[in-house]
Design a protein around this motif. Structure first.
Motif, short mmCIF file in Angstrom:
data_model
loop_
_atom_site.label_atom_id
_atom_site.label_comp_id
_atom_site.label_asym_id
_atom_site.label_seq_id
_atom_site.Cartn_x
_atom_site.Cartn_y
_atom_site.Cartn_z
N LEU A 20 0.83 -1.21 0.00
CA LEU A 20 0.00 0.00 0.00
C LEU A 20 0.86 1.25 0.00
N LEU A 21 1.96 1.20 0.72
CA LEU A 21 2.88 2.34 0.75
C LEU A 21 3.46 2.61 -0.64
N LEU A 22 3.89 1.55 -1.32
CA LEU A 22 4.45 1.72 -2.66
C LEU A 22 3.41 2.27 -3.64
N GLN A 23 2.17 1.81 -3.53
CA GLN A 23 1.11 2.31 -4.40
C GLN A 23 0.85 3.78 -4.15
N THR A 24 0.89 4.19 -2.88
CA THR A 24 0.66 5.60 -2.55
C THR A 24 1.81 6.46 -3.04
N VAL A 25 3.03 5.97 -2.88
CA VAL A 25 4.20 6.71 -3.39
C VAL A 25 4.08 6.92 -4.90
N SER A 26 3.62 5.89 -5.61
CA SER A 26 3.48 5.99 -7.07
C SER A 26 2.49 7.09 -7.45
N LYS A 27 1.36 7.13 -6.74
CA LYS A 27 0.37 8.17 -7.02
C LYS A 27 0.93 9.56 -6.73
N ARG A 28 1.70 9.68 -5.67
CA ARG A 28 2.27 10.98 -5.34
C ARG A 28 3.31 11.41 -6.37
N LEU A 29 4.06 10.44 -6.89
CA LEU A 29 5.03 10.79 -7.94
C LEU A 29 4.33 11.35 -9.17
N LEU A 30 3.23 10.72 -9.57
CA LEU A 30 2.50 11.17 -10.75
C LEU A 30 1.89 12.56 -10.55
N GLN A 31 1.62 12.93 -9.30
CA GLN A 31 1.08 14.26 -9.02
C GLN A 31 2.14 15.34 -9.18
N VAL A 32 3.41 14.96 -9.03
CA VAL A 32 4.50 15.93 -9.06
C VAL A 32 4.97 16.22 -10.49
N ILE A 33 5.07 15.18 -11.32
CA ILE A 33 5.67 15.35 -12.64
C ILE A 33 4.63 15.77 -13.67
N ARG A 34 5.11 16.18 -14.84
CA ARG A 34 4.22 16.57 -15.94
C ARG A 34 3.78 15.34 -16.72
N SER A 35 2.73 15.53 -17.54
CA SER A 35 2.22 14.41 -18.34
C SER A 35 3.23 13.96 -19.38
N SER A 36 4.13 14.84 -19.77
CA SER A 36 5.15 14.48 -20.77
C SER A 36 6.33 13.75 -20.15
N ASP A 37 6.39 13.70 -18.83
CA ASP A 37 7.47 13.00 -18.13
C ASP A 37 7.07 11.55 -17.86
N THR A 38 8.02 10.76 -17.43
CA THR A 38 7.77 9.34 -17.17
C THR A 38 8.23 8.98 -15.77
N ALA A 39 7.37 8.29 -15.04
CA ALA A 39 7.75 7.73 -13.73
C ALA A 39 7.59 6.22 -13.81
N CYS A 40 8.59 5.49 -13.37
CA CYS A 40 8.52 4.03 -13.43
C CYS A 40 9.05 3.43 -12.13
N ARG A 41 8.65 2.20 -11.89
CA ARG A 41 9.16 1.47 -10.72
C ARG A 41 10.10 0.38 -11.23
N LEU A 42 11.34 0.43 -10.77
CA LEU A 42 12.31 -0.58 -11.19
C LEU A 42 12.11 -1.88 -10.44
N GLY A 43 11.62 -1.77 -9.22
CA GLY A 43 11.47 -2.94 -8.37
C GLY A 43 11.77 -2.57 -6.94
N GLY A 44 11.23 -3.34 -5.99
CA GLY A 44 11.48 -3.03 -4.59
C GLY A 44 10.99 -1.64 -4.27
N ASP A 45 11.86 -0.84 -3.68
CA ASP A 45 11.50 0.54 -3.33
C ASP A 45 12.27 1.55 -4.19
N GLU A 46 12.60 1.14 -5.42
CA GLU A 46 13.35 2.01 -6.33
C GLU A 46 12.45 2.50 -7.47
N PHE A 47 12.53 3.80 -7.73
CA PHE A 47 11.75 4.43 -8.79
C PHE A 47 12.68 5.28 -9.65
N VAL A 48 12.31 5.43 -10.91
CA VAL A 48 13.06 6.29 -11.83
C VAL A 48 12.09 7.25 -12.50
N VAL A 49 12.48 8.52 -12.57
CA VAL A 49 11.67 9.55 -13.22
C VAL A 49 12.51 10.17 -14.34
#
Length: 563
Positions: free
Chosen positions: A189-218
C-alpha cells in the motif's frame, strides 16, 4: 233381356205389386248404398291402411335415412376427428419445429454474442498482457522495459532538438522498516501511494517508473538547468515525506534521489540510469533524504560499494567472517561480567575490513540477516566451547540489526540456535538499538515479551541517541541500558558533558535496569562513572576486542579481573 228388369219384375211379384216393388227397390238401393258405403269404408280403410303402411314405410325410410345420416355424421365426425387429430399432429409438429427453430435461432444469437464477447475478452486479454509486459503489476507504473524504450526515444528527441533531459533515481528511506514491522500488505500500500504521489508531481510528458522493490526512476524531458531539476526533486521529497495511513498505523518515510543529465552524464539510457543510481547511493551514505547530482568522482565510491557487495556474498561461504569479543566489567570491583561479540571481516585481499565499511552495504542488500544468524550461532557456540574448557565468560552479548529483529522466523531461528548450542537462554543478551525499538513501539513490545518468555536478556543499545519516551521504556521488558560512547566521550571534555550520562544512570536505577557505559577509554571517565554508581563499563580502558583464543586467556586470569 235385361237381367236387372227381370230381377225387378220378380221382386214385384214377390213383395206384392208396384208399390212393394218400389219399396223393395228403395230398400235395395239403400242396401246398395250401405254396401257401397261399406265398400267405400273398406276402401277407405284399405286406403288408410295403405296410407299407414306407406307412412310406416316412409317412417322406416326416414329412419333409415336418419340412421344413414347419423352414420354419415358419425363417419364424418370420425373422419373429422381423425383429420383434426392429424391436423393437431401437424400443428404440434409445426410448433415443435418452430420451437426448435426459435431455440436454434436463440442459440445462434447467443453463440454470436458469446463469440463477440470472447473476441472482446481475447482482445482485452491481449491488451492486458501487453500492459503487464510493460507495466509494474503492483503500482501500474511503467516497468524497466518500457522505461528503456521511452528514455531511448526521449534521448533521440533531445539529441535532434539540442535540449537536455534528466534522469532521477529515487530510493525510499526506511521502507524496509515499515515493510518488516507492519507487514507486506502495508508495504504494498505504501508503494502504491508513493506511485500516485510521484504522478502528481511530474508533468504528463514525463515518465515515472518502478524498477522494483523501493526504487523508482523519473525521466524529465526538456529541462533547462540543474536548478529546475532540483526544484522538482525537492517537491518529490516533500510529497513523499508526508505521512502515510497504513491500516490504522501512521508511517513516515523519506527518499534519496540521484540525478544524471543528458548529455552531460551519459549519451544512452543505461549510462544515465547507472550514473543516477551512483548519485543516489552517494546520497544514502551522506545522510539520506537528499538529492545529489552525479559527479565523476562518485564512480570510485560506487565501484567500491559494488565490489564490497559482491565480496560479501562470498564471505560467508568462504568463512571470512570471525568474531572478536570485548569484555564487560563490573565497575565496582573490576570483575569481568561478560563479553560483547563484535563482527570482523578478514578479506583475502584487503585484510581486515571495518564494520563501518561493510555493515551498511550488508543492510542495504539484505545480507545482514544471514550474517546476523551466523553471528548469533557462532557466539553461542563459542560461549559453550569456553564453558566446556572450564572458562566462565558470563553474559554473551550479540547485536541485532533491524532486519533481523523484524524477520518473520527470527524467534524460531533463535530457539533453534539455543537448542543446538545448549547455551542457557539466561546467558545470552540481545542488544537492540533504541531507534529500532521505537519504529513500531507496540510491535516491539510484543516481540520483546516473546523473547523474555524464551528467557534471554534484553539490552537497549546506544541509549540516548534515539527518541524513546519513558512510558515506552517502562513498558519494554528491558534488562540493560547501554549508554552510547558519544556521551561517555564528552565526560570531562565539554561543560555539562556528563549530564546525559548521569541522567541515564538515574533512569536505569529507577527502572531496575543495569546500566553499561560504552567507550570507556580513560581513568577520568571511569572515576565519573563509579561516582555515579554506573553498574558496568566497556571500552579500551579495560580491553580491546579480542579474537577467541586471546579472550580465553583473559578469562583464564585469576578472578577474571581486568581493572
Amino acid at each position: 233381356m235385361d237381367p236387372d228388369n227381370d230381377r225387378s219384375a220378380a221382386n214385384e211379384r214377390r213383395f206384392g205389386g208396384r208399390e212393394g216393388c218400389q219399396d223393395r227397390r228403395a230398400a235395395g238401393q239403400a242396401r246398395e248404398r250401405i254396401i257401397a258405403t261399406r265398400e267405400d269404408q273398406v276402401a277407405a280403410r284399405e286406403t288408410l291402411v295403405h296410407a299407414r303402411e306407406h307412412a310406416a314405410s316412409l317412417r322406416d325410410a326416414m329412419n333409415r335415412q336418419r340412421e344413414a345420416a347419423v352414420a354419415h355424421r358419425e363417419n364424418m365426425a370420425t373422419n373429422l376427428e381423425l383429420h383434426l387429430r392429424e391436423a393437431d399432429g401437424v400443428q404440434q409438429a409445426l410448433e415443435i419445429h418452430m420451437a426448435r427453430l426459435r431455440q436454434a435461432n436463440e442459440h445462434l444469437v447467443i453463440t454470436a454474442l458469446q463469440a463477440q464477447t470472447m473476441t472482446e475478452e481475447v482482445q482485452l486479454a491481449k491488451d492486458q498482457m501487453v500492459h503487464m509486459v510493460h507495466h509494474d503489476f503492483l503500482t501500474g507504473l511503467p516497468n524497466r522495459a518500457l522505461l528503456m524504450e521511452r528514455l531511448a526515444q526521449a534521448i533521440a528527441i533531445a539529441r535532434r532538438q539540442g535540449t537536455r533531459l534528466a534522469v532521477l533515481f529515487a530510493d525510499l528511506d526506511r521502507f524496509k522498516v515499515v515493510n518488516d514491522s507492519l507487514g507486506h500488505a502495508a508495504g504494498d500500500l505504501l508503494l502504491q501511494t508513493v506511485s500516485k504521489r510521484l504522478l502528481q508531481v511530474i508533468r504528463s510528458s514525463d515518465t515515472a517508473c518502478r524498477l522494483g522493490g523501493d526504487e523508482f526512476v523519473v525521466v524529465l524531458t526538456e529541462v533547462t538547468n540543474e536548478r529546475a531539476v532540483s526544484e522538482i526533486a525537492d517537491k518529490m521529497r516533500r510529497t513523499i515525506g508526508e505521512p502515510y495511513q497504513l491500516g490504522g498505523h501512521t508511517a513516515y518515510i523519506g527518499v534519496t534521489i540521484g540525478v544524471s543529465l543528458f548529455p552531460d552524464d551519459g549519451g544512452d539510457a543505461e549510462s544515465l540510469i547507472r550514473n543516477a543510481d551512483v548519485a543516489m547511493y552517494h546520497g544514502k551514505h551522506s545522510g539520506r533524504d537528499t538529492c545529489n547530482f552525479f559527479r565523476s568522482q562518485m564512480n570510485v565510491r560506487a565501484s567500491e560499494r559494488q565490489r564490497t557487495e559482491a565480496d560479501l556474498h562470498q564471505a560467508l561461504q568462504r568463512g571470512e567472517f570471525e568474531l572478536h569479543y570485548q569484555a564487560r566489567i563490573a565497575l565496582e570491583n573490576g570483575t569481568l561480567t561478560g563479553a560483547e561479540a563484535l563482527l570482523r571481516w578478514q578479506h583475502p585481499l584487503l585484510g581486515e575490513v571495518l564494520p563501518v565499511r561493510f555493515i551498511p552495504v550488508a543492510e542495504e542488500c539484505g545480507l545482514i540477516v544471514s550474517i546476523g544468524r551466523w553471528v548469533l550461532r557462532e557466539a553461542c557456540r563459542q560461549a559453550m566451547a569456553w564453558r566446556g574448557a572450564g572458562l566462565t565468560c558470563g553474559i554473551i552479548s550479540v547485536n541485532l540489526s533491524a532486519l533481523e529483529f523484524r524477520h518473520a522466523d527470527f524467534l524460531a531461528n533463535l530457539r533453534g540456535i539455543l537448542a543446538d548450542s545448549g547455551l542457557p537462554p539466561g546467558q545470552l543478551e540481545l542488544e537492540i538499538t533504541e531507534g529500532v525499538l521505537m519504529r513500531d513501539a507496540d510491535a516491539s513490545a510484543a516481540l520483546l515479551r516473546e523473547l523474555k518468555q524464551i528467557g534471554v536478556l534484553l539490552a537497549v543499545d546506544d541509549f540516548g541517541t534515539g527518541y524513546s519516551s519513558l512510558s515506552y521504556l517502562n513498558q519494554f521488558p528491558i534488562d540493560v541500558l547501554k549508554i552510547d560512547q558519544s556521551f561517555v566521550r564528552d565526560i570531562g571534555v565539554a561543560p555539562g558533558g556528563g549530564v546525559i550520562v548521569s541522567a541515564v544512570i538515574a533512569i536505569g536505577g529507577s527502572l531496575g535496569q543495569r546500566v553499561v557505559a560504552e567507550g570507556v577509554e580513560n581513568p577520568a571517565q571511569l572515576q565519573f562513572l563509579r561516582a555515579r554508581r554506573c553498574d558496568e563499563g566497556q571500552g579500551f580502558l579495560f580491553s580491546r576486542p579480542l579474537p577467541p583464543d586471546q579472550f580465553a586467556q583473559l578469562l583464564a586470569r585469576p578472578g577474571a579481573c581486568v581493572a
